[in-house]
Write a protein that holds these residues in place. Structure first.
Motif, PDB file in Angstrom:
ATOM      1  N   GLY A 173      52.268  65.405  62.103  1.00 50.67           N
ATOM      2  CA  GLY A 173      52.515  64.999  60.750  1.00 50.67           C
ATOM      3  C   GLY A 173      51.297  64.950  59.975  1.00 50.67           C
ATOM      4  O   GLY A 173      50.386  65.798  60.184  1.00 50.67           O
ATOM      5  N   LEU A 174      51.050  63.846  59.019  1.00 53.14           N
ATOM      6  CA  LEU A 174      50.021  63.909  58.142  1.00 53.14           C
ATOM      7  C   LEU A 174      48.544  63.435  59.099  1.00 53.14           C
ATOM      8  O   LEU A 174      47.363  63.956  58.950  1.00 53.14           O
ATOM      9  CB  LEU A 174      49.762  62.896  57.106  1.00 53.14           C
ATOM     10  N   SER A 175      48.920  62.707  60.184  1.00 53.28           N
ATOM     11  CA  SER A 175      47.805  62.553  61.362  1.00 53.28           C
ATOM     12  C   SER A 175      46.976  63.833  61.774  1.00 53.28           C
ATOM     13  O   SER A 175      45.967  63.867  62.107  1.00 53.28           O
ATOM     14  CB  SER A 175      48.670  61.603  62.295  1.00 53.28           C
ATOM     15  N   GLY A 176      48.017  64.608  62.296  1.00 48.25           N
ATOM     16  CA  GLY A 176      47.680  65.965  62.676  1.00 48.25           C
ATOM     17  C   GLY A 176      46.954  66.910  61.728  1.00 48.25           C
ATOM     18  O   GLY A 176      45.957  67.281  62.112  1.00 48.25           O
ATOM     19  N   LEU A 177      47.568  66.902  60.429  1.00 43.40           N
ATOM     20  CA  LEU A 177      46.675  67.529  59.549  1.00 43.40           C
ATOM     21  C   LEU A 177      45.344  67.036  59.081  1.00 43.40           C
ATOM     22  O   LEU A 177      44.345  67.548  59.122  1.00 43.40           O
ATOM     23  CB  LEU A 177      47.436  67.494  58.117  1.00 43.40           C
TER      24      LEU A 177
END
Length: 515
Positions: free
Chosen positions: A443-447
């Protein structure tokens, strides 16, 4: 690989990774026998049907000319070499004939003596004419090059709205003349070297002697000296040897086909490399901000060019982030969007069978296929193919419920914005897929992780031993006047001083520093 290729070579042939040493090109020297020298030359160029030779004499003095047809001007040889030697009445005896021919008879402004076989081979194969006079152990090499080259025209990949319309060609001397016409000073230094065991390609190093950082110049010459390759056909052969490695494909050497860009870089204290046979010149060091600069930024209003640079920077990061951001929101973080917009996305995706991440991967790959196809097909076909592919395939995929309409918009924005920064296309593609994979998993953590990796890699990247992003020790007005914005020309007074790899000033010779 070598076992597979073994069938293409005769038994006993040398097919190892590295070929024979440079002396395989011919070593030794001429002798004091004309017949022995002729036999040596004809043996070296056996089965080379383009070589032209002729024996003739004037009185007791015998001559032998040898040149390569196609790269030598035969009319020049006939009128300025053969005719004066045959018709002159100065040759009455054999004694001193070599010096007499060299100093009084030949009508050529560029005459060089040599007895080295390797030097003679390099000269003859490059269009010069070899003249042997009697039993002298020295040959006369006469400049008679006559290459067929295309005319000077504007580079297709660097078209501009305002500014010069000249571009480099494949001839090194033509390219040097375009630079010399713009820099009429003795401080422009031009050094030639030969690269490639068998190609013997001429490589030219240019720099401004009063501006260049001598430590950076020494580092470049050290890297060039370590290159060991059979053949150099293009400047990229050298770029990959002297550039720092980047797993994201970031450029650490500049490449341009425009002489005005090279001159501008030279006046900033950079070093230029021109390779014979290539219209692309290299410039080092190469700063990260140069990826977002356009050739015409210096020929137009500074406010407009500043807006263009900021737009390019934003579009580069948008091209990397947007697909991953969309997947993160749709798959993991629904609460970020307003309810009405999230319901619209959900309605568009209700009949789509594929997961959003896989859908995005497929659409991005299809877009890249269309882009590559459009680039490598004729202009009239490529433009029609790109338009038809974008309209027909996109609309058909949405109507067939294979992809959602928002996904087409996201992919289109990501694909178009990366085209605004052509020098970073490879980096944009690699970073985009990296962020997309991490976003699909985390999710946004990976981005955020993928984006952080990109920024950290940019900040740590070096070019010729100095930082690519922050090359100066301090950030004052003069250090940032030509980065995100371009200052008006009356305010562009000084050149910045670069840091070395260990953040210590180079020597007293600045990258620039004078007005």
């Amino acid at each position: 690989m070598m076992k597979w290729m073994n069938g293409f070579f005769p038994k006993g042939a040398d097919i190892t990774e590295k070929t024979r040493p440079p002396d395989a090109l011919g070593d030794g020297a001429l002798t004091a026998s004309l017949e022995d020298n002729i036999a040596l030359l004809e043996g070296l160029f056996c089965d080379v049907d383009t070589m032209v030779s002729r024996r003739f004499a004037n009185g007791d003095v015998r001559f032998y000319i040898f040149y390569s047809d196609g790269v030598t001007g035969s009319m020049m040889v006939n009128e300025h070499v053969v005719e004066p030697l045959v018709t002159t009445g100065l040759l009455k005896k054999r004694g001193g004939a070599h010096e007499l021919v060299r100093d009084q008879i030949l009508q050529s402004s560029d005459i060089k003596e040599s007895c080295d076989i390797a030097e003679i081979i390099a000269a003859v194969t490059y269009g010069d004419t070899l003249l042997l006079v009697g039993d002298s152990d020295r040959a006369l090499i006469l400049s008679s090059k006559a290459f067929t080259l295309r005319g000077v025209s504007e580079p297709e990949g660097e078209k501009i709205l305002s500014g010069p319309r000249e571009g480099f060609t494949e001839g090194v001397m033509t390219n040097l003349s375009l630079i010399r016409r713009r820099l009429r000073t003795h401080l422009l230094k031009i050094k030639f070297m030969s690269m490639g065991r068998h190609s013997g390609t001429t490589v030219c190093v240019l720099y401004m002697d009063n501006i260049v950082n001598k430590k950076l110049l020494d580092e470049l010459m050290r890297r060039l000296g370590k290159i060991d390759i059979d053949c150099v056909l293009d400047s990229n052969y050298l770029a990959e040897h002297i550039a720092e490695k980047s797993f994201l494909g970031l450029n650490t050497t500049g490449a341009t086909e425009r002489p005005d860009v090279v001159v501008g870089r030279l006046m900033e204290g950079r070093i230029a490399l021109i390779v014979d046979g290539s219209p692309v010149a290299l410039t080092v060091p190469y700063l990260m901000i140069e990826n977002f600069q356009s050739n015409e930024d210096y020929y137009m209003n500074p406010m407009y060019t500043g807006y263009g640079r900021i737009l390019r920077i934003l579009c580069f990061f948008m091209a990397i982030v947007i697909p991953g951001l969309y997947i993160s929101i749709v798959a993991y973080h629904h609460e970020i969007l307003p309810p009405a917009l999230m319901l619209s996305f959900a309605a568009s995706r209700k009949d789509v069978p594929l997961p959003a991440a896989l859908e995005c991967f497929i659409m991005l790959i299809v877009f890249d296929i269309l882009r590559e196809t459009g680039v490598r097909t004729p202009n009239h076909v490529g433009q029609a193919l790109s338009i038809v592919g974008a309209l027909v395939i996109g609309s058909s995929a949405v109507e067939a419920k294979l992809v959602a309409a928002p996904m087409v918009i996201v992919v289109a924005i990501a694909g178009i914005t990366i085209l605004l920064v052509p020098r970073l296309t490879a980096t944009g593609l690699i970073a985009r897929y990296m962020c997309l994979i991490l976003s699909s998993l985390l999710g946004l953590s990976g981005l955020l992780i993928g984006f952080s990796v990109l920024i950290i890699h940019m900040l740590n990247l070096q070019t010729l031993g100095i930082p690519s992003v922050l090359p100066s020790e301090r950030l004052g007005y003069q250090e940032v006047k030509d980065t995100f914005m371009r200052a008006p020309w009356p305010k562009m007074l000084t050149r910045i001083r670069p840091m070395t790899a260990n953040t210590v000033r180079a020597d007293s010779s600045p990258w620039g520093g004078g007005k």
